[in-house]
Design an enzyme around this catalytic site. Structure first.
Site, short mmCIF file in Angstrom:
data_model
loop_
_atom_site.label_atom_id
_atom_site.label_comp_id
_atom_site.label_asym_id
_atom_site.label_seq_id
_atom_site.Cartn_x
_atom_site.Cartn_y
_atom_site.Cartn_z
N ASP A 249 0.98 -1.10 0.01
CA ASP A 249 0.01 0.17 -0.09
C ASP A 249 0.86 1.18 -0.18
O ASP A 249 2.00 1.09 0.26
CB ASP A 249 -0.90 -0.02 1.31
N ASP A 251 0.03 5.36 0.90
CA ASP A 251 -0.04 6.22 2.07
C ASP A 251 -0.22 5.62 3.43
O ASP A 251 -1.35 4.63 3.60
CB ASP A 251 -1.13 7.16 2.00
#
Ligand SMILES: [Zn+2]
Length: 430
Positions: A249, A251
């Site tokens: 992922d 952020d």
């Protein structure tokens, strides 16, 4: 292209054999290339020779000893990396040829690359990959659909952010390209022929792959390549073989989550993130970023802004000598009815996590075994994505630290940060 003086290899060649005859783990580079071609059913070879070319001819002859048909073009004077292409058409029987250089070792599923070339209807397709030193490499700049827009030479002053994409020196070409090469003229392949064609709008494409392609033009690189061949690392990256990946992922996992990130100045790496990606790069797993970016659908920014943010991310990682093998993002959002929104992206889609469109696209592109791969993120959405895709799952306690509360899921692994997660996941792998 089996010319070249190989000045930097003199400690091995003694200037008695040409560069492509330099042995790697006891066998000439060129012979390794020939074996690889024959294994993949490519049986017709033209060797373009120059300096000490007679040594190559003595060794390979007509190719029958290697199960190949080999013919020769001799450069009376050096014609650079592309000048000899003007002499090639009478020896070509099909519409397409591979262009290889005698100081590049590779272990590549060539059929896969040729299919890409044919689907794109390209005049030339370049094999490209990220590397560990993009700051001093010649970069390839791509637009949509992997089309080459320009070349960014290392002799330029490189300011701002850039994507880590390097021309590896292996090409599929349409025979028509030869007519763009003047006879008996020294021509540089990238700086003159390909740059000129790109400027004139010719369909030149970049084929991105994590497979093993290595310039072994120095003694140091030959020694490294011997290790990579003998350990099986080079062969393991061939896309005919199933790959493993870590799906990261963005952020809150790789970079600090400071609310929504829609301008490049908002992007800052999490401490230890580059080190974690270094561990992945060395492990043989692919490092693939998958991220929902509804900031586009919400009208906060455009896809070009997301690209620039990713260029910054790649630049920062490149400075640390690490790279992402690919980046996938979903610009969509399903809920309509906000004043600033961009309606073209306000659609339900298959790519928005926890749907698995991005992981499936990566798996198809790189022949990834999802069940042997990991999904890592800071939200329950990431964990649900991994479960939906059948990967292993790891939650990091940075960013949202799993407190987003969207899904009731249990990760296989919980770690304080990405580096701890990666070290635990990949323990015992290369
Ligand atoms: Zn989407």
């Amino acid at each position: 292209m089996a010319g070249g003086k190989g000045t930097r290899l003199r400690a091995i060649t003694n200037d008695e054999i040409p560069k492509p005859m330099a042995p790697v783990a006891g066998k000439p580079i060129l012979e390794r290339q020939m074996e690889h071609l024959r294994e993949q059913g490519i049986l017709d070879v033209v060797l373009i020779t120059g300096h000490l070319g007679e040594k190559i001819r003595e060794y390979f002859g007509d190719g029958s000893r290697f199960g190949l048909r080999i013919r020769y073009i001799t450069e009376e004077t050096p014609l650079g990396s592309a000048g000899a292409l003007s002499m090639l058409p009478p020896l070509l029987e099909g519409p397409t040829f591979l262009l290889l250089f005698g100081d590049v070792l590779f272990d590549v599923d060539l059929g896969r690359m040729v299919r890409f070339h044919e689907e794109k209807k390209a005049m030339a397709t370049l094999f490209v990959h990220p590397n560990g030193h993009p700051f001093d490499s010649d970069l390839v700049v791509c637009g949509e659909e992997s089309r080459v827009m320009r070349f960014d030479s290392k002799h330029n002053v490189r300011s701002g952010w850039y994507h880590n994409l390097v021309n590896a020196g292996l090409y599929v070409m349409d025979r028509g390209i030869c007519s763009h090469v003047p006879e008996n003229t020294k021509v540089d392949l990238e700086k003159e022929l390909l740059s000129g064609l790109v400027e004139r709008g010719a369909p030149i494409y970049a084929y991105r792959s994590p497979e093993y392609v290595k310039d072994v033009g120095t003694v140091e690189r030959i020694r490294a390549a011997e290790e990579e061949l003998e350990s099986g690392f080079a062969a393991s990256r061939n896309l005919k073989r199933r790959q493993k990946a870590v799906f990261l992922d963005r952020d809150g996992t790789v970079n600090v989550k400071n609310g929504l990130v829609y301008r490049e100045d908002q992007l800052e790496l999490e401490p230890g993130a580059a080190e974690a990606i270094r561990v992945i790069n060395r492990s043989g797993y692919l490092a693939i970023l998958t991220t929902n970016q509804p900031v586009v659908a919400r009208g906060l920014c455009q896809p070009e802004d997301v690209e620039r943010i990713h260029a910054k991310l790649e630049t920062l990682l490149g400075r640390e000598g690490v790279w992402l093998d690919d980046i996938f993002y979903c610009p969509h959002h399903p809920d309509k009815g906000y004043p600033e929104e961009n309606p073209a992206y306000k659609i339900p889609c298959r790519c928005r996590k926890p749907d698995i469109g991005m992981l499936e696209a990566a798996a198809a592109r790189y022949n990834i075994d999802l069940s042997a791969s990991w999904t890592v993120g800071d939200t329950t959405v990431d964990i649900q994505t991994g479960i939906n895709a059948g990967t292993h799952t790891a939650l990091v306690l940075t960013g949202d630290a799993g407190r987003d509360g969207k899904y009731d899921v249990q990760p296989e692994l919980v770690a304080d940060d990405l580096l701890t997660a990666v070290n635990t996941m990949l323990k015992g792998t290369r």
